[in-house]
Write a protein that holds these residues in place. Sequence first.
Motif, short mmCIF file in Angstrom:
data_model
loop_
_atom_site.label_atom_id
_atom_site.label_comp_id
_atom_site.label_asym_id
_atom_site.label_seq_id
_atom_site.Cartn_x
_atom_site.Cartn_y
_atom_site.Cartn_z
N ALA A 85 0.86 -1.18 0.00
CA ALA A 85 0.00 0.00 0.00
C ALA A 85 0.90 1.22 0.00
O ALA A 85 1.99 1.23 0.59
CB ALA A 85 -0.91 0.00 1.21
N VAL A 86 0.43 2.27 -0.67
CA VAL A 86 1.13 3.55 -0.69
C VAL A 86 0.30 4.55 0.08
O VAL A 86 -0.87 4.79 -0.24
CB VAL A 86 1.38 4.04 -2.13
CG1 VAL A 86 2.03 5.42 -2.12
CG2 VAL A 86 2.26 3.05 -2.88
N HIS A 87 0.89 5.12 1.13
CA HIS A 87 0.19 6.09 1.97
C HIS A 87 0.89 7.44 1.90
O HIS A 87 2.11 7.52 1.74
CB HIS A 87 0.24 5.67 3.45
CG HIS A 87 -0.19 4.28 3.76
ND1 HIS A 87 -1.52 3.91 3.85
CD2 HIS A 87 0.53 3.17 4.03
CE1 HIS A 87 -1.60 2.62 4.18
NE2 HIS A 87 -0.37 2.15 4.29
N SER A 88 0.11 8.51 2.06
CA SER A 88 0.71 9.78 2.48
C SER A 88 1.14 9.55 3.92
O SER A 88 0.29 9.28 4.78
CB SER A 88 -0.30 10.92 2.38
OG SER A 88 -0.59 11.24 1.04
N PHE A 89 2.43 9.65 4.19
CA PHE A 89 2.93 9.23 5.50
C PHE A 89 2.27 10.01 6.64
O PHE A 89 2.06 9.49 7.73
CB PHE A 89 4.46 9.41 5.55
CG PHE A 89 5.17 8.38 6.39
CD1 PHE A 89 4.55 7.75 7.46
CD2 PHE A 89 6.50 8.04 6.12
CE1 PHE A 89 5.22 6.81 8.24
CE2 PHE A 89 7.17 7.10 6.89
CZ PHE A 89 6.53 6.49 7.96
N LYS A 90 1.92 11.26 6.40
CA LYS A 90 1.32 12.05 7.47
C LYS A 90 -0.05 11.51 7.90
O LYS A 90 -0.55 11.87 8.97
CB LYS A 90 1.19 13.52 7.05
CG LYS A 90 0.20 13.81 5.96
CD LYS A 90 0.21 15.29 5.60
CE LYS A 90 -0.79 15.62 4.49
NZ LYS A 90 -2.18 15.42 4.90
N ASP A 91 -0.67 10.65 7.07
CA ASP A 91 -1.98 10.09 7.40
C ASP A 91 -1.90 8.86 8.29
O ASP A 91 -2.93 8.38 8.78
CB ASP A 91 -2.75 9.72 6.13
CG ASP A 91 -3.15 10.93 5.31
OD1 ASP A 91 -3.23 12.04 5.89
OD2 ASP A 91 -3.39 10.78 4.09
N LEU A 92 -0.69 8.32 8.50
CA LEU A 92 -0.56 7.09 9.28
C LEU A 92 -0.51 7.40 10.78
O LEU A 92 0.20 8.31 11.21
CB LEU A 92 0.72 6.34 8.90
CG LEU A 92 0.74 5.64 7.55
CD1 LEU A 92 2.07 4.93 7.36
CD2 LEU A 92 -0.40 4.64 7.42
N PRO A 93 -1.26 6.65 11.59
CA PRO A 93 -1.12 6.77 13.05
C PRO A 93 0.32 6.45 13.45
O PRO A 93 1.04 5.76 12.73
CB PRO A 93 -2.10 5.72 13.59
CG PRO A 93 -3.03 5.42 12.46
CD PRO A 93 -2.25 5.61 11.21
#
Length: 309
Positions: A85-93
């Motif tokens: 999965a590719v996330h915008s890192f700032k969205d991860l808890p």
Amino acid sequence: MAPEAASTPSNAPTLRIGTRGSALALAQTRMVAAMIERTTGMSCELVTVRTEGDDLSIPLSAPPRPGAFAARLRDVLAEGAVDLAVHSFKDLPFAPAEGLRIVAVPPRAAARDALVSASGQGLDALPRGATVGTSSPRRAAALTRRRPDLQIVPIRGNVDTRLRKVRTGVVDAAVIAAAGLDRLGLGEQITELIDPNVLVPAPAQGALAVEMRADHPHADAVAELDDPGSRLRVVAERRVLAVVQATCTTAIGAYCQFSGSSLNLIADLTDHLDVEHAHVELCGALGRDHLLSASMLGEQAAKRLLGRA
């Protein structure tokens, strides 16, 4: 000369990449897919996943689970429906997900926030009482400190929706992550890049996180995408997030830069755990273990924000 793409063996696997369906998420995921194909020779297939954060009827102030934009992606990853999965890192808890790991932090884009205004005026030049759109407690708190006269208007939606609200006069201006605008080819819409001392970026803003199951057979190959400098900065910033026990509604910023053998970290916290507002700036030397040094600097900054150091 551009690097030569890796040849793709006929038996090379195809990696399924989970992504949100927004234009920005797709642009970011396609960028990562191209890096994987170029670096590893494996092909990629995008799988669009609707997340809890995409439901505009659910307030971000009260999501059913922490990390509304990432929770469902992590579910399908853990279930094996996608390979990464590719996330915008700032969205991860800040808490890691069991059985998953961030195998790569690709080169980070601009971390700063950008002001987009209909008049072309910067933050300090906006007329008294101007309306500025943002649903971020961090941005709202910093903007209000800088310009108490501004009216902060909550706005949600994808980047194009927020830009349209500026164009149509719903708000006089909006604050949007510069990285998102750049990745969508909309950098020319930026009126002003806001000084990080005025508006401290969110921890890991502008960075992407490539997450896989810890036991995935191709995790080490995808890890070749990792940019050590980007990961170093993100480790420091997200350690601040973890130590203050921030939630998705905590007004917290952390911005790390490094030069040579030293790290510089700015951190800011508003209205959390009896802290009305705190701002710290620290510099730390990089020891033999760079990531440990970054983590320790982030922890020190967090403790100062909370008045514990």
